[in-house]
Scaffold this motif. Structure first.
Motif, PDB file in Angstrom:
ATOM      1  N   ALA A 102     -62.329  24.380 -16.431  1.00 21.82           N
ATOM      2  CA  ALA A 102     -61.356  23.766 -15.533  1.00 21.82           C
ATOM      3  C   ALA A 102     -60.114  24.625 -15.341  1.00 21.82           C
ATOM      4  O   ALA A 102     -59.366  24.443 -14.366  1.00 21.82           O
ATOM      5  CB  ALA A 102     -60.953  22.392 -16.062  1.00 21.82           C
ATOM      6  N   ALA A 103     -59.864  25.568 -16.249  1.00 21.69           N
ATOM      7  CA  ALA A 103     -58.675  26.413 -16.154  1.00 21.69           C
ATOM      8  C   ALA A 103     -58.822  27.512 -15.117  1.00 21.69           C
ATOM      9  O   ALA A 103     -57.849  28.194 -14.779  1.00 21.69           O
ATOM     10  CB  ALA A 103     -58.365  27.030 -17.521  1.00 21.69           C
ATOM     11  N   LEU A 104     -60.043  27.698 -14.602  1.00 20.68           N
ATOM     12  CA  LEU A 104     -60.300  28.770 -13.648  1.00 20.68           C
ATOM     13  C   LEU A 104     -60.843  28.164 -12.352  1.00 20.68           C
ATOM     14  O   LEU A 104     -62.033  27.881 -12.244  1.00 20.68           O
ATOM     15  CB  LEU A 104     -61.302  29.771 -14.237  1.00 20.68           C
ATOM     16  N   VAL A 105     -59.940  27.967 -11.392  1.00 17.68           N
ATOM     17  CA  VAL A 105     -60.358  27.378 -10.120  1.00 17.68           C
ATOM     18  C   VAL A 105     -60.812  28.483  -9.173  1.00 17.68           C
ATOM     19  O   VAL A 105     -60.616  29.672  -9.427  1.00 17.68           O
ATOM     20  CB  VAL A 105     -59.209  26.561  -9.481  1.00 17.68           C
ATOM     21  N   GLU A 106     -61.417  28.074  -8.067  1.00 14.46           N
ATOM     22  CA  GLU A 106     -61.973  29.027  -7.112  1.00 14.46           C
ATOM     23  C   GLU A 106     -60.915  29.986  -6.569  1.00 14.46           C
ATOM     24  O   GLU A 106     -59.788  29.605  -6.277  1.00 14.46           O
ATOM     25  CB  GLU A 106     -62.626  28.262  -5.948  1.00 14.46           C
ATOM     26  N   ASN A 107     -61.291  31.251  -6.484  1.00 12.12           N
ATOM     27  CA  ASN A 107     -60.469  32.326  -5.925  1.00 12.12           C
ATOM     28  C   ASN A 107     -59.168  32.548  -6.706  1.00 12.12           C
ATOM     29  O   ASN A 107     -58.119  32.846  -6.130  1.00 12.12           O
ATOM     30  CB  ASN A 107     -60.145  32.069  -4.445  1.00 12.12           C
ATOM     31  N   THR A 108     -59.266  32.415  -8.027  1.00  9.89           N
ATOM     32  CA  THR A 108     -58.127  32.713  -8.903  1.00  9.89           C
ATOM     33  C   THR A 108     -58.605  33.585 -10.057  1.00  9.89           C
ATOM     34  O   THR A 108     -59.810  33.762 -10.279  1.00  9.89           O
ATOM     35  CB  THR A 108     -57.475  31.444  -9.475  1.00  9.89           C
ATOM     36  N   MET A 109     -57.633  34.110 -10.799  1.00  8.86           N
ATOM     37  CA  MET A 109     -57.952  34.894 -11.986  1.00  8.86           C
ATOM     38  C   MET A 109     -56.959  34.531 -13.084  1.00  8.86           C
ATOM     39  O   MET A 109     -55.808  34.178 -12.814  1.00  8.86           O
ATOM     40  CB  MET A 109     -57.911  36.400 -11.703  1.00  8.86           C
ATOM     41  N   VAL A 110     -57.418  34.614 -14.342  1.00  4.42           N
ATOM     42  CA  VAL A 110     -56.569  34.287 -15.485  1.00  4.42           C
ATOM     43  C   VAL A 110     -56.824  35.289 -16.610  1.00  4.42           C
ATOM     44  O   VAL A 110     -57.890  35.911 -16.680  1.00  4.42           O
ATOM     45  CB  VAL A 110     -56.826  32.860 -16.021  1.00  4.42           C
ATOM     46  N   ARG A 111     -55.836  35.426 -17.448  1.00  6.35           N
ATOM     47  CA  ARG A 111     -55.990  36.203 -18.680  1.00  6.35           C
ATOM     48  C   ARG A 111     -56.440  35.258 -19.772  1.00  6.35           C
ATOM     49  O   ARG A 111     -55.905  34.158 -19.926  1.00  6.35           O
ATOM     50  CB  ARG A 111     -54.658  36.845 -19.047  1.00  6.35           C
ATOM     51  N   ALA A 112     -57.447  35.644 -20.526  1.00  9.69           N
ATOM     52  CA  ALA A 112     -57.971  34.795 -21.591  1.00  9.69           C
ATOM     53  C   ALA A 112     -58.219  35.639 -22.835  1.00  9.69           C
ATOM     54  O   ALA A 112     -58.230  36.872 -22.788  1.00  9.69           O
ATOM     55  CB  ALA A 112     -59.260  34.107 -21.147  1.00  9.69           C
ATOM     56  N   ALA A 144     -60.847  36.204 -26.023  1.00  9.92           N
ATOM     57  CA  ALA A 144     -62.174  35.951 -26.579  1.00  9.92           C
ATOM     58  C   ALA A 144     -62.307  36.784 -27.845  1.00  9.92           C
ATOM     59  O   ALA A 144     -62.410  38.005 -27.787  1.00  9.92           O
ATOM     60  CB  ALA A 144     -63.260  36.322 -25.581  1.00  9.92           C
ATOM     61  N   GLY A 145     -62.247  36.121 -28.986  1.00  6.55           N
ATOM     62  CA  GLY A 145     -62.255  36.867 -30.247  1.00  6.55           C
ATOM     63  C   GLY A 145     -61.001  37.720 -30.352  1.00  6.55           C
ATOM     64  O   GLY A 145     -59.882  37.207 -30.274  1.00  6.55           O
ATOM     65  N   ASP A 146     -61.169  39.030 -30.492  1.00  2.00           N
ATOM     66  CA  ASP A 146     -60.035  39.946 -30.582  1.00  2.00           C
ATOM     67  C   ASP A 146     -59.718  40.632 -29.260  1.00  2.00           C
ATOM     68  O   ASP A 146     -58.944  41.592 -29.230  1.00  2.00           O
ATOM     69  CB  ASP A 146     -60.330  41.028 -31.637  1.00  2.00           C
ATOM     70  N   SER A 147     -60.314  40.160 -28.184  1.00  2.00           N
ATOM     71  CA  SER A 147     -60.208  40.861 -26.906  1.00  2.00           C
ATOM     72  C   SER A 147     -59.489  40.038 -25.855  1.00  2.00           C
ATOM     73  O   SER A 147     -59.719  38.826 -25.725  1.00  2.00           O
ATOM     74  CB  SER A 147     -61.607  41.221 -26.388  1.00  2.00           C
ATOM     75  N   ASP A 148     -58.628  40.705 -25.089  1.00  2.00           N
ATOM     76  CA  ASP A 148     -58.037  40.108 -23.902  1.00  2.00           C
ATOM     77  C   ASP A 148     -58.942  40.429 -22.719  1.00  2.00           C
ATOM     78  O   ASP A 148     -59.316  41.593 -22.508  1.00  2.00           O
ATOM     79  CB  ASP A 148     -56.646  40.683 -23.641  1.00  2.00           C
ATOM     80  N   VAL A 149     -59.291  39.415 -21.952  1.00  2.00           N
ATOM     81  CA  VAL A 149     -60.201  39.616 -20.823  1.00  2.00           C
ATOM     82  C   VAL A 149     -59.601  39.010 -19.564  1.00  2.00           C
ATOM     83  O   VAL A 149     -58.752  38.110 -19.619  1.00  2.00           O
ATOM     84  CB  VAL A 149     -61.588  38.995 -21.099  1.00  2.00           C
ATOM     85  N   LEU A 150     -60.043  39.527 -18.429  1.00  2.00           N
ATOM     86  CA  LEU A 150     -59.686  38.982 -17.121  1.00  2.00           C
ATOM     87  C   LEU A 150     -60.872  38.171 -16.634  1.00  2.00           C
ATOM     88  O   LEU A 150     -61.991  38.683 -16.550  1.00  2.00           O
ATOM     89  CB  LEU A 150     -59.384  40.106 -16.133  1.00  2.00           C
ATOM     90  N   LEU A 151     -60.627  36.907 -16.311  1.00  2.00           N
ATOM     91  CA  LEU A 151     -61.666  36.036 -15.765  1.00  2.00           C
ATOM     92  C   LEU A 151     -61.337  35.736 -14.311  1.00  2.00           C
ATOM     93  O   LEU A 151     -60.191  35.419 -13.971  1.00  2.00           O
ATOM     94  CB  LEU A 151     -61.753  34.736 -16.561  1.00  2.00           C
ATOM     95  N   VAL A 152     -62.329  35.842 -13.468  1.00  2.00           N
ATOM     96  CA  VAL A 152     -62.159  35.606 -12.031  1.00  2.00           C
ATOM     97  C   VAL A 152     -63.269  34.674 -11.558  1.00  2.00           C
ATOM     98  O   VAL A 152     -64.440  34.869 -11.901  1.00  2.00           O
ATOM     99  CB  VAL A 152     -62.235  36.932 -11.237  1.00  2.00           C
ATOM    100  N   ARG A 153     -62.860  33.659 -10.774  1.00  2.00           N
ATOM    101  CA  ARG A 153     -63.870  32.812 -10.122  1.00  2.00           C
ATOM    102  C   ARG A 153     -63.760  33.058  -8.616  1.00  2.00           C
ATOM    103  O   ARG A 153     -62.711  32.830  -8.008  1.00  2.00           O
ATOM    104  CB  ARG A 153     -63.658  31.328 -10.426  1.00  2.00           C
ATOM    105  N   GLN A 154     -64.838  33.553  -8.046  1.00  2.00           N
ATOM    106  CA  GLN A 154     -64.843  33.863  -6.627  1.00  2.00           C
ATOM    107  C   GLN A 154     -66.241  33.642  -6.070  1.00  2.00           C
ATOM    108  O   GLN A 154     -67.229  34.074  -6.698  1.00  2.00           O
ATOM    109  CB  GLN A 154     -64.398  35.312  -6.393  1.00  2.00           C
ATOM    110  N   HIS A 155     -66.316  32.959  -4.936  1.00  2.00           N
ATOM    111  CA  HIS A 155     -67.607  32.629  -4.313  1.00  2.00           C
ATOM    112  C   HIS A 155     -68.507  31.875  -5.294  1.00  2.00           C
ATOM    113  O   HIS A 155     -69.728  32.075  -5.330  1.00  2.00           O
ATOM    114  CB  HIS A 155     -68.306  33.890  -3.815  1.00  2.00           C
ATOM    115  N   GLY A 156     -67.869  31.029  -6.110  1.00  2.00           N
ATOM    116  CA  GLY A 156     -68.611  30.183  -7.040  1.00  2.00           C
ATOM    117  C   GLY A 156     -69.111  30.878  -8.285  1.00  2.00           C
ATOM    118  O   GLY A 156     -69.798  30.258  -9.104  1.00  2.00           O
TER     119      GLY A 156
END
Length: 296
Positions: A195-205, A207-219
């Protein structure tokens, strides 16, 4: 040791920024003014097509050729053939120095802080060394070998100082080295709620010891290492485009599907991760992306 310490003290002088910053802006502005053609030329000179910076390819030419020239000259002992060979090697070095200057200036324009100051001094030393070798080449073409020898040895000494700074930029300040290296999870690891990642957005998250960029686009959800491969810029603060993300620091653009560099100054692809959604959570892990050949 005292000479290198003095050199680094010069580099640490913030007054250099008064000259370096306008020059850096002028270089970037020249490429931008040329539009798409300028961007393609800039990408080529950065080495995007090569997968790593193009500048180091050229730096070997002048130093190698000039070392050869001085060695031939020292062993000539009056042999006109050896002297001609030494002069020819100097000319090869001068040709290589032009390529090194153009690619180096392009890379340097996308740095800042101490790296930009060090690169500025590095460039000044190389310009001085090249000018001395050009003078030596011209003098030797007029059979003034003694004067040419003096200019060449002086230029070579200065070139060694420039090479020291070049090494410092790469190995200590990590210019031209990927900044996207990270300890990535080998098994699926929760990064954030779906729910934190809506369509056509990106967030920093995280995961374990890693910072990752998550993007939701075109579903679909895509995941990349968060720190830009160029100089570690925060991709989540950049610009999301259709199928790509642009770093906010220096404008490097990466394809979301495979992390491929679309526009420099980055030359290393941005590491991608496998992403899935399960039980209301987005999970990521290191591994081949769908469609990749694991044996490749």
């Amino acid at each position: 040791m005292d000479n290198t310490k003095a050199l680094m003290q010069v580099v640490d002088n913030p007054g250099i920024d008064q000259i370096a910053e306008p020059l850096s802006q002028a270089v970037r502005g020249a490429y931008e003014a040329a539009g798409p053609v300028g961007q393609r030329a800039k990408n080529a000179l950065h080495g995007v097509w090569l997968g790593h910076p193009l500048h180091p390819v050229f730096t070997d030419l002048p130093l190698g050729a000039w070392t050869t020239a001085l060695a031939l000259d020292a062993s000539a002992k009056g042999d006109p053939g050896m002297r001609r060979a030494a002069t020819f090697a100097m000319g090869v070095g001068l040709a290589g120095a032009v390529g090194a200057a153009v690619t180096g200036l392009t890379d340097w324009s996308e740095t800042d802080g101490q790296s930009r100051r060090a690169g500025f001094i590095h460039g000044l030393l190389n310009v001085t060394a090249t000018a001395l070798f050009a003078t030596a080449f011209a003098l030797r073409r007029k059979d003034s070998h003694e004067g040419g020898r003096t200019c060449a040895w002086t230029g070579y000494t200065i070139a060694l100082g420039a090479a020291y700074l070049g090494g410092d930029l790469v190995y200590r300040q990590r210019i031209g080295v990927t900044h996207a290296d990270s300890s990535l999870p080998e098994k699926f690891t929760a990064a954030t709620d779906s729910a934190a990642l809506v369509e056509n957005t990106m967030v920093r998250a995280r995961a374990g010891d890693s910072d990752v960029l998550l993007v939701r686009q075109h579903g679909r959800v895509r995941a990349l290492v968060h720190a830009c491969a160029h100089l570690g810029g925060p991709l989540s603060e950049g610009t999301l485009k259709d199928g790509s993300v642009v770093c906010p620091w220096h404008g490097s653009e990466f394809a979301l599907d495979e992390g491929r560099v679309l526009n420099g100054p980055a030359t290393h692809n941005q590491p991608c991760l496998v992403a899935r959604e399960r039980d209301g959570r987005i999970e990521i892990k290191e591994g081949p992306l769908p469609g990749d050949d694991p044996a490749a």
